[in-house]
Design an enzyme around this catalytic site. Structure first.
Site, short mmCIF file in Angstrom:
data_model
loop_
_atom_site.label_atom_id
_atom_site.label_comp_id
_atom_site.label_asym_id
_atom_site.label_seq_id
_atom_site.Cartn_x
_atom_site.Cartn_y
_atom_site.Cartn_z
N HIS A 9 33.51 8.58 25.87
CA HIS A 9 32.91 8.86 27.17
C HIS A 9 31.72 7.92 27.38
O HIS A 9 31.33 7.19 26.46
CB HIS A 9 32.45 10.33 27.26
CG HIS A 9 31.52 10.74 26.17
ND1 HIS A 9 31.87 11.64 25.20
CD2 HIS A 9 30.27 10.36 25.88
CE1 HIS A 9 30.86 11.80 24.37
NE2 HIS A 9 29.88 11.03 24.76
C1 T46 Z 1 27.63 11.07 22.50
C2 T46 Z 1 28.34 11.10 21.20
C3 T46 Z 1 27.86 10.03 20.27
C4 T46 Z 1 26.17 20.74 23.79
O1 T46 Z 1 26.31 21.86 24.27
N1 T46 Z 1 24.92 20.18 23.59
C5 T46 Z 1 24.75 18.95 23.07
O2 T46 Z 1 23.57 18.52 22.91
C6 T46 Z 1 25.89 18.20 22.70
C7 T46 Z 1 25.74 16.81 22.11
C8 T46 Z 1 27.14 18.76 22.86
N2 T46 Z 1 27.27 20.01 23.39
C9 T46 Z 1 28.61 20.57 23.51
C10 T46 Z 1 29.51 19.95 24.58
C11 T46 Z 1 30.92 20.11 23.99
O3 T46 Z 1 31.40 21.38 24.33
O4 T46 Z 1 29.29 20.35 22.28
C12 T46 Z 1 30.69 20.10 22.47
C13 T46 Z 1 31.10 18.80 21.80
O5 T46 Z 1 30.47 17.73 22.50
P1 T46 Z 1 31.22 16.33 22.75
O6 T46 Z 1 32.65 16.56 22.94
O7 T46 Z 1 30.49 15.62 23.85
O8 T46 Z 1 30.97 15.62 21.34
P2 T46 Z 1 31.12 14.08 20.97
O9 T46 Z 1 30.86 13.95 19.52
O10 T46 Z 1 32.40 13.51 21.49
O11 T46 Z 1 29.93 13.34 21.78
C14 T46 Z 1 28.61 13.49 21.34
C15 T46 Z 1 27.66 13.57 22.54
O12 T46 Z 1 28.09 14.63 23.42
C16 T46 Z 1 27.61 12.32 23.32
O13 T46 Z 1 26.48 12.35 24.17
O14 T46 Z 1 27.19 10.02 22.95
O15 T46 Z 1 28.26 12.37 20.53
#
Ligand code: T46
Length: 304
Positions: free
Chosen positions: A215
């Site tokens: 993303h």
């Molecule tokens: C990024 C990469 C490097 C929250 O509720 N609060 C938070 O601070 C974060 C980071 C995530 N969440 C929730 C949102 C989703 O339901 O945690 C779940 C997993 O998040 P996501 O699918 O976005 O995870 P990654 O590892 O794909 O992405 C993360 C960060 O979201 C993003 O900003 O740059 O790590």
């Protein structure tokens, strides 16, 4: 006695264990800490202690004004708190639990395991005048009682950096203070890190072969650090791709807004620690690649 209740902002400013969100995911687990939400203060500084040899003790001092939140991002160690009358030991061994330490608390870090990394979020920039090093002097000092003051967050509007390219994203060597009891890397908001850290999150227990990210962000910029192990980050600005390897706690990859990122090739025991410029906001994400390309092209069109 110490209050171990984990209710927060309206509770007295006493030391206590706080539970953090833990998002269980097939791609690994994720926890996050936002200022004012999970901890009762604004983050002014983040530092981490690592490579601590067995048997070494860190800390053993109090702060006059500074509040802290301490987490074992990997491995384990004990936080021993002393209010001048009684002691409380907090063994930390999971990264979704941390200890809130109010000002005027004598605190010692000890019993570090192999490969432990201790993250400390602090309410003040580094100030040698804030330290109390003499335990007897500390015991004689008057204690301030009452609630931790609630401070409102000052929002500074951030303009989206639509024209960013992968060449705006660089690996920085961070300061590292080395001594016989290990290494310490400290980043003061707006000084060693070029934005105000409002949120810290980290991914851990990551199975082999997974990809995270996938993303872009409109406004969020962040520093990515390998708090344990290593991983690669594939950066993409819509025209150019760049692969960056991240593998030491004293190096950070700065990702500016408007960049598609994928995290991959996680090593065994990898922990990705992220210092983020914004609080969590799902509206800031662009999670579809075609929509990202349209977003970037939209900006280029407006520049012609
Ligand atoms: C990024 C990469 C490097 C929250 O509720 N609060 C938070 O601070 C974060 C980071 C995530 N969440 C929730 C949102 C989703 O339901 O945690 C779940 C997993 O998040 P996501 O699918 O976005 O995870 P990654 O590892 O794909 O992405 C993360 C960060 O979201 C993003 O900003 O740059 O790590």
């Amino acid at each position: 006695m110490w209050n171990t209740d984990d209710s927060r902002q309206d509770a007295p400013a006493t030391a206590r264990m706080l539970q953090l969100p833990k998002i269980i995911d097939e791609r690994g687990n994720l926890s996050f800490i936002e200022e004012f939400l999970h901890i009762p203060f604004k983050i002014a500084r983040a530092y981490w202690i690592y490579d601590v040899p067995g048997g070494e003790v860190r800390g053993s001092h109090a702060f006059r004004r500074q509040e802290e939140f301490i987490v074992a991002i990997s491995g384990s160690f004990d936080v021993v708190l002393d209010n001048g009358g009684s002691q409380m030991r907090y063994p930390l061994n999971r990264s979704y639990m941390g200890v809130y330490v109010p000002p005027m608390t004598w605190r010692t870090l000890e019993n570090f395991s192999t490969n432990s990394l201790c993250l400390v979020l602090s309410s003040l920039p580094y100030d040698p005048e804030d330290y109390i090093w003499d335990y007897e002097a500390f015991r004689q000092m008057p204690r301030l009682c009452g609630s931790a003051p609630l401070r409102q967050e000052e929002e500074t509007p951030v303009a989206p950096l639509l024209s960013s390219t992968v060449y705006d994203c660089n690996i920085f060597e961070l300061p590292k203070v080395h001594n016989r009891s290990g290494n310490l890397t400290a980043l003061n908001n707006g000084v060693e890190v070029p934005f105000d850290v409002k949120r810290v999150y980290y991914t851990y227990d990551i199975p082999s072969g997974v990809m995270r990210g996938g993303h872009a962000h409109r406004r969020l910029q962040q520093y990515l650090v390998a708090a344990g192990g290593s991983f690669d980050v594939l950066l993409d600005d819509g025209n150019t791709k760049k692969l960056v390897h991240v593998d030491r706690p004293n190096y950070a990859l700065h990702i500016v807004p408007g960049i598609w990122r994928e995290l991959l090739n996680f090593s065994s025991c990898a922990v990705c620690l992220v210092l983020a410029s914004e609080r969590y906001d799902e509206a800031d994400y662009i999670r579809n690649y075609d929509a990202f390309i349209t977003y970037k092209q939209g900006h280029q069109a407006t520049c012609i």
